[in-house]
Design a protein around this motif. Structure first.
Motif: not given
Length: 273
Positions: A244-257
């Motif tokens: 997922f490249g650079d979006t991996a971190a954003e995906m993690t935060q979206n899933q946590l929320l």
């Protein structure tokens, strides 16, 4: 829709070579790897390998059983089943790059004789009736609009009395899912159903539901710990960032929320054909 899904996951990359090169450049020997070494990428569903083992415990498989993994990705679930249950596992996935990489990884960890991965559509499986002793699908239905067809196909290829284990992400009561997510960069290829809708599809397909479980709280705690724990000194360089490249971190935060607010849930069904 199938082409959009395959493109989302495949992203035009030669995954097999990328994984092999990353491993070798970090000093790993491809002939001296274990299935569990690949958990960060090939069991990147919530709660990882532990969730697969928990699902497997309810499948009641016997050594030598023939098992189907629908939406097999990079093959982690199939390899865990092959290793833990001494079963023969066939995985089917829509993304050709995943199938190629899954077969390569199985060969690297000496499970190529127990697993095989084929490109195919979950709603039109390339198998005859009554072929499998069990089937699983893990974090797959989120991308499939016609879930009833998927479950009807699973029922068709299972032997009477065989068990079907489903561990999926479903729509919660807390509002819309936040994107990007690992299964979709936006809502166009996201097809979440509620737990009640999933139950209805399974019953319509001919299954008897033996057990269902909401594991959302456990998934949130697992992801929170995984996202905050320090990186090991020596770890496999193969992570979800490769996919997922650079979006991996954003995906993690979206899933946590999403998990905390119950916008998305993790849910398990154990069914009997």
């Amino acid at each position: 829709m199938p082409e959009q899904i395959s493109t989302h996951y495949g992203r035009g990359m030669n995954l097999t070579d990328r994984i092999a090169n990353d491993l070798q450049s970090s000093g790993f020997d491809l002939s001296n790897l274990r299935p569990s070494d690949f958990e960060p990428i090939d069991e990147f569903h919530f709660r990882g390998r532990a969730a697969t083992v928990q699902l497997l415990e309810q499948m009641k498989l016997a050594p030598g059983n023939h098992v189907l993994d629908i939406g097999s990705g990079l093959g982690g679930v199939a390899r865990t089943i092959a290793e833990e249950a001494n079963a023969s596992v066939v995985g089917v996935d829509l993304t050709p790059e995943f199938c190629e990489a899954a077969n390569a990884i199985s060969n690297w960890v000496d499970l190529g004789d127990k697993t095989d991965f084929l490109q195919g559509d979950a709603t039109d499986l390339p198998f005859p009736d009554n072929q499998f002793d069990g089937a699983v699908t893990v974090h797959v239905a989120m991308n499939i609009p016609n879930k009833l067809a998927m479950y009807q196909e699973a029922h068709r290829v299972l032997k009477p009395g065989a068990r079907f284990g489903i561990y999926d992400i479903v729509q919660g009561e807390g509002g819309d899912v936040l994107y990007p997510a690992p299964w979709a960069t936006d809502a166009s290829i996201s097809q979440l159903a509620t737990p009640a809708e999933m139950s209805n599809y399974l019953l319509q397909a001919g299954f008897r539901i033996l057990h269902e479980e909401d594991s959302t709280a456990e998934s949130f705690n697992w992801l929170k710990e995984r996202a905050t724990q320090p990186k090991p000194t020596r770890s496999l360089p193969v992570t979800t960032q490769l996919l997922f490249g650079d979006t991996a971190a954003e995906m993690t935060q979206n899933q946590l929320l999403g998990l905390r607010e119950r916008r998305m849930l993790t849910y398990c069904f154990i069914c009997e054909a």
